[in-house]
Write a protein that holds these residues in place. Structure first.
Motif, PDB file in Angstrom:
ATOM      1  N   TYR A  74      25.766  55.342  35.590  1.00 19.03           N
ATOM      2  CA  TYR A  74      26.866  54.702  35.996  1.00 19.03           C
ATOM      3  C   TYR A  74      27.669  55.170  37.234  1.00 19.03           C
ATOM      4  CZ  TYR A  74      31.378  52.533  35.388  1.00 19.03           C
ATOM      5  OH  TYR A  74      32.839  51.699  35.592  1.00 19.03           O
ATOM      6  N   ALA A  75      27.780  54.289  38.286  1.00 13.81           N
ATOM      7  CA  ALA A  75      28.366  54.703  39.410  1.00 13.81           C
ATOM      8  C   ALA A  75      29.952  54.934  39.134  1.00 13.81           C
ATOM      9  CB  ALA A  75      27.937  53.892  40.740  1.00 13.81           C
ATOM     10  N   ILE A  96      15.309  66.765  40.731  1.00 13.24           N
ATOM     11  CA  ILE A  96      16.464  66.603  41.388  1.00 13.24           C
ATOM     12  C   ILE A  96      17.800  66.450  40.343  1.00 13.24           C
ATOM     13  CG2 ILE A  96      17.673  65.083  42.999  1.00 13.24           C
ATOM     14  CD1 ILE A  96      15.258  64.052  43.957  1.00 13.24           C
ATOM     15  N   ARG A  97      18.609  67.312  40.328  1.00 15.38           N
ATOM     16  CA  ARG A  97      19.625  67.255  39.445  1.00 15.38           C
ATOM     17  C   ARG A  97      20.871  66.580  40.101  1.00 15.38           C
ATOM     18  NH1 ARG A  97      21.780  70.924  35.861  1.00 15.38           N
ATOM     19  NH2 ARG A  97      20.075  72.561  36.289  1.00 15.38           N
ATOM     20  N   VAL A  98      21.321  65.501  39.580  1.00 12.60           N
ATOM     21  CA  VAL A  98      22.247  64.694  40.088  1.00 12.60           C
ATOM     22  C   VAL A  98      23.638  64.790  39.469  1.00 12.60           C
ATOM     23  CG1 VAL A  98      23.019  61.991  39.936  1.00 12.60           C
ATOM     24  CG2 VAL A  98      20.378  62.384  39.993  1.00 12.60           C
ATOM     25  N   GLU A  99      24.402  65.316  40.621  1.00  6.32           N
ATOM     26  CA  GLU A  99      25.757  65.549  40.277  1.00  6.32           C
ATOM     27  C   GLU A  99      26.922  64.513  40.291  1.00  6.32           C
ATOM     28  OE1 GLU A  99      26.852  68.465  39.275  1.00  6.32           O
ATOM     29  OE2 GLU A  99      24.481  69.414  39.338  1.00  6.32           O
ATOM     30  N   ASP A 100      26.361  63.398  41.033  1.00  8.63           N
ATOM     31  CA  ASP A 100      27.541  62.366  41.121  1.00  8.63           C
ATOM     32  C   ASP A 100      26.868  60.998  41.496  1.00  8.63           C
ATOM     33  OD1 ASP A 100      29.702  61.006  41.144  1.00  8.63           O
ATOM     34  OD2 ASP A 100      30.745  61.938  42.968  1.00  8.63           O
ATOM     35  N   VAL A 101      27.273  59.778  41.159  1.00  7.83           N
ATOM     36  CA  VAL A 101      26.865  58.482  41.611  1.00  7.83           C
ATOM     37  C   VAL A 101      27.908  57.802  42.210  1.00  7.83           C
ATOM     38  CG1 VAL A 101      25.382  56.697  41.116  1.00  7.83           C
ATOM     39  CG2 VAL A 101      24.891  58.730  39.881  1.00  7.83           C
ATOM     40  N   LYS A 102      27.750  57.279  43.363  1.00  7.27           N
ATOM     41  CA  LYS A 102      28.587  56.372  43.683  1.00  7.27           C
ATOM     42  C   LYS A 102      28.120  54.869  44.320  1.00  7.27           C
ATOM     43  CE  LYS A 102      31.732  59.904  45.543  1.00  7.27           C
ATOM     44  NZ  LYS A 102      32.636  59.848  44.522  1.00  7.27           N
ATOM     45  N   LYS A 103      29.110  53.877  44.137  1.00  6.85           N
ATOM     46  CA  LYS A 103      28.526  52.490  44.476  1.00  6.85           C
ATOM     47  C   LYS A 103      28.752  52.322  45.872  1.00  6.85           C
ATOM     48  CE  LYS A 103      28.148  47.792  43.078  1.00  6.85           C
ATOM     49  NZ  LYS A 103      28.376  46.967  41.998  1.00  6.85           N
ATOM     50  N   GLU A 104      28.136  52.110  46.795  1.00  6.16           N
ATOM     51  CA  GLU A 104      28.349  51.726  48.277  1.00  6.16           C
ATOM     52  C   GLU A 104      27.909  50.190  48.437  1.00  6.16           C
ATOM     53  OE1 GLU A 104      30.167  53.577  50.028  1.00  6.16           O
ATOM     54  OE2 GLU A 104      30.107  55.577  49.195  1.00  6.16           O
TER      55      GLU A 104
END
Length: 876
Positions: A498-499, A518-526
């Protein structure tokens, strides 16, 4: 020009424009909210902004042609409002748009027909401009429309080439100008002469795409974007000297003038400027409040607050005392309600918000006046710096004119050159933030947009999926590969992550492959892409790799619990506190939730307890959460709650807890309220005028919350040697004991100062019929010094006492004068000691017979007392 009866009202102009294009197969669309969907722009600043995704090719147009009357806010030229004939913060942009349908020839032909036939402008009064290299537009105007070549002005890129930003769709434009003085002839036409010409219609031929290197390539679809200023056309047709005296704004000005007891027609220019500012800004404020914006110290809330404060300032300049903005707003609401019914629907909130903001700002002005007094006291070279003057203006809303007026009374000037420099810096910042519509979110993504598909989001139904790495970025730049230790941004063709949006933060998790982690720390929608921000912990990653994308399920469960809890919180607030409460913002994090809401008063402790109990009851009753997608109108008909001012698509996602809550929401939620576990409110407070905030925890986060507090309670129990339930009483006792001790210490200090001062009586000098005593009492604070000075003055009889001390790096000075000195010698303790304090880098004042002052330089105390004694002896 005089104020004659208008040939067409503003409402009639708007309707005729829309009807003209409706008859030519344009779909009439309602004005979008002033709160744009586009996260790169604070406010809707142009008629084309709602169509940005279409012009970018990210969204298919529902109609090939459209027409709108779009309300807009711009503040980049705020200082020109009221000073020029046609600068505004709020304005309506009439527009017609073609999405790959018709182009230059048709747009020009209709613009001419609308202007000369529908609105009846004399052809000989219209001058047009084209981009200097746009031979096609020049030829259409000359050969198809029949305008003489010398009345078609070729202009450069700055004037007639529309760009959205450094990259993206762009193109030449053609503008129509109205000539107020055709009798001057058309041999030497200067379109920059705004006393003669007014641009009223702009036709943008959006036919190119500009890349990062500035290269232009033809767009696949050629688009038309036009804008006609409603206020400008009203000025022309109503034959008034400026936009402010049209029926769109003048009634607001009249209301303000009546409150101030002013006849606008007889007012001087300075007074008219203030009235025009009020007329313009109140329109902005009313529509911003109606669209759900609340005053605050950041973002669009700050713009709103600044506009309100400018209205109040100019009201004060007109001599208006007390609260007046609600009454002026009522006129603006009446003018707008026919076209914008939401303004009347929100009238109660608008008036209440203005009342609160104005009352609060009047107190702020008082603080500004106090700060100005301090600045005057410390001013060097008899001048207030431009930085200080601008701080007063920008932070406290203190007018430069008022600063200059008050300063001049003290013989001090203001560095207006430096003030203007600070103002220019702010205008440049404002212009950068508001003037340009940036149609690209990130340069790298913009270049790739035509080559990759939008990210497919699977996160509502799955926590893990196989996905392809479409784009790999390091520090925002595309790369072919990256290695362990590097921070990367990854765009996948599909994702369960979820972004961040709707107040809910992005998921955490992992992208894995052969020897890759790969450790994903954040997700943003651009734009339409989900950007995964992370660090490579193991292996090497290459663009095109297939990876396993897996969210952290424990973190997701926390987000789900907190997000559903915010829905229950809003429902409980509406039920227990006020049905009219609406959401003003939220944060759904792993460890807490935050919910901002519009409410004119604090929520009581009893209400908070009831809210908490109600939510936990709903959780225990284990309601299923029903999630569905439906048409926006159907969702509203069912009673779904929407965030006020938010822009929604035709199809919306509805989160329904039957009988409890139904909201439009794109976030992730529990399947049953029982999954939340527990709900606990941590705090409730006001964050701005009319906006409250509740912070709470739910689900697994409650254990962490309780553990932290358990440690604190245990520590206090150990320190105070009491049981947990006895802590409150123990602290109350300690506070009481501390207050008593402090009072005793103050009494002792005063007694000590008085005792020391008794020894000073023999130092008093006789000057004629008066006695003078000037001395230093080490260690005495300001209150003790005051008591000592009063007592000594009574002891010496007719005369004057000056005492000084230095404590903790601060200087205290006191002057006590007998009545005869004040009356016969015309000496005032306040003015006298205030001047002396300047020697120590301070100032102060007080009553004629008793006053105190302070300073910041103890090393100058002896000099100050010596000067005081000399001046007092000379005066007597």
């Amino acid at each position: 020009m005089s104020l004659n009866a208008p040939s067409l009202s503003g409402d009639e102009i708007r309707q005729k424009f829309l009807d003209f294009f409706s008859k030519r197969q344009h779909q009439i669309l309602p004005s979008a909210s002033l709160v744009p969907e586009d996260p790169t722009v604070l406010l809707t600043i142009a008629g084309m902004l709602p169509f940005k995704p279409i012009f970018l090719g990210q969204k298919k147009a529902d109609y090939p042609r459209a027409t709108t009357s779009q309300k807009c806010i711009r503040t980049n030229d705020i200082e020109n409002v009221g000073r020029t004939a046609r600068h505004h913060t709020f304005f309506e942009m009439l527009g017609n748009f073609s999405f790959g349908d018709y182009f230059k020839e048709q747009a020009i032909a209709w613009a001419w027909e609308l202007s000369t036939k529908t609105f009846g402008l004399p052809p000989e009064r219209i001058i047009v401009s084209v981009f200097e290299n746009d031979d096609d537009a020049f030829a259409i105007w000359r050969d198809k429309i029949g305008i003489s070549a010398h009345r078609i002005q070729r202009m450069g890129e700055d004037d007639n080439f529309w760009v959205s930003g450094p990259t993206g769709p762009c193109g030449p434009c053609s503008e129509l100008y109205y000539d107020f003085h055709p009798e001057l002839g058309d041999e030497k036409i200067d379109l920059e002469d705004d006393s003669r010409f007014i641009e009223f219609y702009n036709l943008v031929f959006m036919q190119y795409n500009r890349d990062i290197d500035g290269n232009l390539t033809p767009l696949a679809n050629q688009n038309i974007d036009t804008g006609m200023g409603l206020e400008r056309m009203a000025q022309i047709l109503q034959k008034v000297p400026n936009n402010y005296e049209t029926d769109l704004i003048y009634p607001i000005i009249q209301t303000a003038a009546e409150i101030a007891g002013i006849d606008y027609s007889k007012a001087d220019e300075k007074t008219k400027i203030s009235l025009k500012v009020i007329g313009d800004h109140v329109r902005s404020v009313v529509h911003m409040l109606a669209d759900g914006i609340t005053a605050s110290n950041f973002g669009r809330g700050y713009i709103l607050r600044r506009l309100i404060r400018r209205v109040i300032r100019h009201g004060r300049l007109l001599g208006i005392e007390g609260v007046f903005t609600p009454k002026v707003a009522e006129t603006a609401i009446a003018l707008a309600e026919k076209i914008y019914p939401n303004v009347r629907a929100k009238e109660i909130n608008i008036i209440a918000d203005l009342q609160r903001e104005e009352e609060a700002f009047l107190k702020t002005l008082e603080r500004g006046e106090k700060l100005l007094a301090e600045i005057i006291e410390k001013s060097q070279n008899k001048q207030i710096s431009g930085v200080d003057a601008f701080t007063l203006y920008d932070t406290f809303g203190f007018p430069l004119e008022l600063t200059q007026e008050i300063a001049s009374e003290q013989g001090i000037t203001v560095d207006t050159v430096a003030f203007d420099e600070e103002m220019k810096k702010q205008q440049e910042r404002s212009k950068a933030a508001h003037e340009t519509i940036d149609l690209t979110v990130q340069g790298s993504l913009d270049q790739l947009a035509e080559h990759i598909q939008a990210t497919e989001f699977l996160g509502y139904d799955t926590a893990q999926t196989q996905a392809r790495i479409e784009v790999l970025l390091v520090e925002g730049k595309t790369v072919e590969s990256a290695e362990a230790g590097e921070k990367v941004q990854v765009i996948l063709n599909k994702t369960p992550f979820y972004a961040e949006s709707g107040g809910q933060i992005g998921d955490k998790g992992y992208l894995t492959g052969d020897n890759l982690l790969i450790r994903v720390e954040d997700v943003k929608k651009e734009s339409s892409f989900f950007v995964h921000f992370g660090r490579i912990e193991r292996g090497t990653v290459t663009q095109g790799d297939i990876v396993s994308a897996q969210i952290d399920r424990a973190c997701r469960r926390r987000l789900q619990a907190h997000h559903t809890a915010t829905h229950l919180l809003q429902a409980a607030l509406k039920k227990i506190v006020d049905e009219s409460i609406s959401q003003a913002g939220s944060l759904v994090d792993f460890d807490r939730l935050r919910f901002d809401f519009n409410c004119s008063r604090p929520v009581t402790a009893q209400e908070l307890q009831q809210i908490e109990e109600q939510i936990n009851t709903w959780i225990a009753e284990a309601y299923d959460t029903h999630i569905s997608t439906m048409a926006l109108e159907d969702a509203k008909a069912k009673g779904a709650v929407a965030m006020f001012g938010e822009k929604y698509s035709a199809e919306v996602r509805v989160i329904d807890v039957p009988g409890v809550s139904m909201e439009l929401c794109g976030g992730t939620h529990v399947k049953n309220t029982a999954e939340i576990g527990l709900f606990k409110i941590m705090s409730e407070a006001g964050i701005s005028s009319g906006v409250r905030r509740i912070e709470a925890v739910a689900g697994p986060a409650i254990l962490e919350y309780l553990n932290v507090r358990e440690v604190v309670v245990k520590d206090l129990c150990d320190r105070f040697k009491v049981k947990p339930e006895e802590i409150s009483d123990r602290i109350t006792t300690l506070q009481s004991e501390l207050k008593t001790t402090q009072k005793q210490a103050e009494t002792l200090k005063q007694e000590l100062a008085i005792a020391l001062s008794e020894q000073l009586l023999e130092q008093a000098e006789t000057v004629g019929e008066f006695k003078v005593l000037v001395s230093q009492i080490d260690g005495a604070d300001a209150n003790s010094l005051m008591s000592a000075a009063e007592r000594l003055q009574q002891k010496i009889g007719e005369g004057g006492v000056i005492l000084g001390s230095a404590v903790d790096g601060k200087v205290s000075l006191v002057a006590a004068f007998s009545p005869k000195i004040v009356k016969d010698k015309k000496l005032q303790a306040g003015k006298f000691i205030g001047e002396i304090a300047k020697i120590c880098g301070g100032g102060g004042g007080g009553r004629p017979n008793l006053a105190q002052a302070g300073g910041r330089d103890p090393s100058k105390l002896k000099e100050a007392l010596t000067t005081a004694k000399k001046q007092l002896l000379e005066s007597l």
